[in-house]
Write a protein that holds these residues in place. Structure first.
Motif, mmCIF file in Angstrom:
data_model
loop_
_atom_site.group_PDB
_atom_site.id
_atom_site.type_symbol
_atom_site.label_atom_id
_atom_site.label_comp_id
_atom_site.label_asym_id
_atom_site.label_seq_id
_atom_site.Cartn_x
_atom_site.Cartn_y
_atom_site.Cartn_z
ATOM 1 N N SER A 18 0.822 -1.208 0.000
ATOM 2 C CA SER A 18 0.000 0.000 0.000
ATOM 3 C C SER A 18 0.854 1.256 0.000
ATOM 4 C CB SER A 18 -0.949 -0.009 1.204
ATOM 5 O OG SER A 18 -0.266 -0.314 2.400
ATOM 6 N N VAL A 19 2.069 1.181 0.545
ATOM 7 C CA VAL A 19 2.961 2.342 0.564
ATOM 8 C C VAL A 19 3.318 2.787 -0.847
ATOM 9 C CG1 VAL A 19 5.282 3.134 1.223
ATOM 10 C CG2 VAL A 19 3.904 1.792 2.830
ATOM 11 N N TYR A 20 3.474 1.816 -1.748
ATOM 12 C CA TYR A 20 3.854 2.124 -3.129
ATOM 13 C C TYR A 20 2.653 2.089 -4.075
ATOM 14 C CZ TYR A 20 8.794 1.981 -1.826
ATOM 15 O OH TYR A 20 10.030 2.244 -1.248
ATOM 16 N N GLY A 21 1.426 2.114 -3.519
ATOM 17 C CA GLY A 21 0.255 2.369 -4.335
ATOM 18 C C GLY A 21 -0.598 1.194 -4.749
ATOM 19 N N HIS A 22 -0.413 0.012 -4.157
ATOM 20 C CA HIS A 22 -1.268 -1.109 -4.533
ATOM 21 C C HIS A 22 -2.715 -0.831 -4.135
ATOM 22 C CE1 HIS A 22 -2.911 -5.213 -4.804
ATOM 23 N NE2 HIS A 22 -1.901 -5.457 -5.637
ATOM 24 N N MET A 30 4.265 -1.108 7.066
ATOM 25 C CA MET A 30 5.063 -0.306 6.145
ATOM 26 C C MET A 30 4.527 1.123 6.089
ATOM 27 S SD MET A 30 5.771 -3.054 3.055
ATOM 28 C CE MET A 30 6.142 -4.760 3.501
ATOM 29 N N GLU A 31 3.202 1.262 6.141
ATOM 30 C CA GLU A 31 2.613 2.602 6.185
ATOM 31 C C GLU A 31 3.006 3.329 7.471
ATOM 32 O OE1 GLU A 31 -1.585 2.674 5.538
ATOM 33 O OE2 GLU A 31 -1.491 1.231 3.892
ATOM 34 N N ARG A 32 2.955 2.608 8.552
ATOM 35 C CA ARG A 32 3.347 3.180 9.852
ATOM 36 C C ARG A 32 4.804 3.636 9.822
ATOM 37 N NH1 ARG A 32 3.597 -1.209 14.611
ATOM 38 N NH2 ARG A 32 4.880 -0.103 16.172
#
Length: 451
Positions: A18-22, A30-32
């Motif tokens: 999700s950090v790289y846009g999935h 990873m977001e945290r």
């Protein structure tokens, strides 16, 4: 002076987070970490294959400099000091947990301590012939490697548990700065999940958006890789299963990262310790009909890179291209240790957010393609220089999926990036050296087999 924790997964394409846009794969830890630190949006490996990439990282040198071209370990040169030894010699305690898969055995890599290194047995992968191109007879069986298995994560959990135990018991009593490296095996194939993770993404069993009908899929090296791995024989069920399992594997890795973040926060290490999350290379996951790595296309050569701690600004995103040598350089910067001048890389901590002039390099000489290939990424542009096939130039700002080769449309830009490549090495010379080295390896294998 700060400590470092480096968590390295295996085969994580950052676009599957999700950090790289999935779109729907959730990686909350990873977001945290991204909220607490810095995301490097365009990070690349040294070579999209396990042993070359890891050996380059371990030594601080390019793959062509150490001649670790493939996953075959016959006759590898082992004289290169590792970052673990160079740091240790300067008073930094270096601990390593998990997979090494480099040019020498774990016990000889010079770390202060090393555990679960799982050295690759001799002779390693023997299917690396490129003239003629080796074809793998077990590829279709590999494609059945997905689904539910109760023991799917046992090896990684053993490594992670031991590393956290080290942080709890050993790190506090060292009395000197330290650097901890943790290597986990996921999300590398096979794509086995425990039931909990398999159930997370039923929608993950989809088909790749871009298949083998695309222009980039028709490139000779792309066709070589499909031939080598026999991917034309993969069934739709296998494709869907592998893709679904991969998402579960990434979620598992995210949860292990969360365990690290929790411990650092609860133990009060936040002000003294940096954490970096990355991987050794990516995964094509069926894009262009291609699987696993071995390609210089984005899905294979890109890696995640997220860093948090006292050295890193919170909530920052850096567009400047970086590579795994920069990550390794960051460990020295954190410890205020001197890094050998001839090693590649610049610390992540010193990277500008938008440096259109910085070029990063990757190369591939391993199994599955007829000859060598080299990548230069600079600004929005990416050149893939092939020694035995047409070159490719992509303008990633408006073609992030590499669907349109614009090499003939922008000859000046292609020449500019080729000049960057030739400032690093001669592609022709290094291609010849690689073939000669591998021919020597094949002779040793043939001799040992006949004997």
């Amino acid at each position: 002076m700060h400590n470092s924790i480096l968590l390295i997964s295996d085969e994580h394409n950052p676009l599957y987070s999700s950090v790289y846009g999935h779109d729907y794969l959730q990686t909350p830890n990873m977001e945290r970490m991204a909220e607490q630190g810095t995301v490097y949006e365009n990070a690349y490996c040294s070579s999209p294959l396990c042993s070359p990439s890891r050996s380059a990282f371990m030594s601080g040198l390019r793959v062509h400099e150490i001649q670790a071209y493939s996953n075959c370990n016959v006759g590898l040169r082992s004289e290169f000091p590792t970052y673990g030894k160079v740091l240790k010699d300067q008073g930094v305690y270096t601990a390593h947990f998990g997979k090494t898969h480099v040019y020498d055995k774990g016990e000889r890599l010079g770390f202060s301590e090393i555990h679960y290194s799982k050295d690759q047995r001799w002779p390693g992968d023997i299917n690396f012939s490129r003239r003629p191109l080796a074809i793998r007879s077990d590829a279709v069986e590999r494609a059945d490697g997905f689904g539910v298995k109760d023991t799917a994560f046992d090896d990684d959990l053993s490594v992670m548990d031991a590393a956290i135990q080290w942080l709890r018991q050993t790190a506090p009593v060292l009395g000197q700065p330290w650097c901890l490296t943790i290597n986990l095996l996921n999300p590398h194939f096979p794509q086995w999940n425990t039931q909990e993770y398999w159930d997370l993404y039923p929608e993950g069993g989809d088909l790749p958006r871009y298949g083998k009908e695309e222009e980039s899929a028709q490139h000779p090296y792309a066709q070589d890789l499909r031939d080598h791995f026999q991917t034309e024989a993969f069934s739709e069920q296998q494709i869907r299963g592998l893709r679904r399992g991969y998402l579960g594997n990434v979620s598992f890795i995210d949860r292990q990262l969360g365990r690290l973040l929790d411990f650092v926060q609860e133990s009060g290490l936040c002000t003294s310790t940096n954490i970096i999350y990355t991987s050794d290379h990516g995964e094509m996951l069926g894009k262009f009909g291609m699987w696993w790595k071995c390609s210089l296309y984005e899905d294979s050569v890109r890696i995640p890179c997220i860093a948090a701690g006292p050295d890193y600004e919170k909530g920052r995103r850096v567009a400047t291209p970086v590579d795994s040598h920069d990550i390794q350089a960051s460990l020295f910067y954190a410890a205020r240790a001197k890094r050998p001048d001839h090693w590649s890389g610049q610390p992540l901590q010193t990277m500008e957010e938008h440096d259109a002039e910085r070029a990063v390099f990757s190369e591939y000489h391993g199994h599955g393609t007829r000859s060598g290939a080299y990548m230069i990424r600079k600004g929005d542009w990416k050149l893939i220089h092939y020694t035995e096939a047409p070159h490719q130039l992509f303008q990633l700002s408006n073609d992030p999926d590499e669907l349109r080769n614009v090499f003939s449309l922008y000859p000046q830009k292609a020449s500019e990036l080729e000049a960057e490549l030739r400032a690093i090495c001669s592609p022709e010379l290094e291609n010849d050296r690689a073939h000669k080295f591998q021919q020597g390896q094949l002779k040793v294998l043939q001799s040992s087999h006949s004997g």
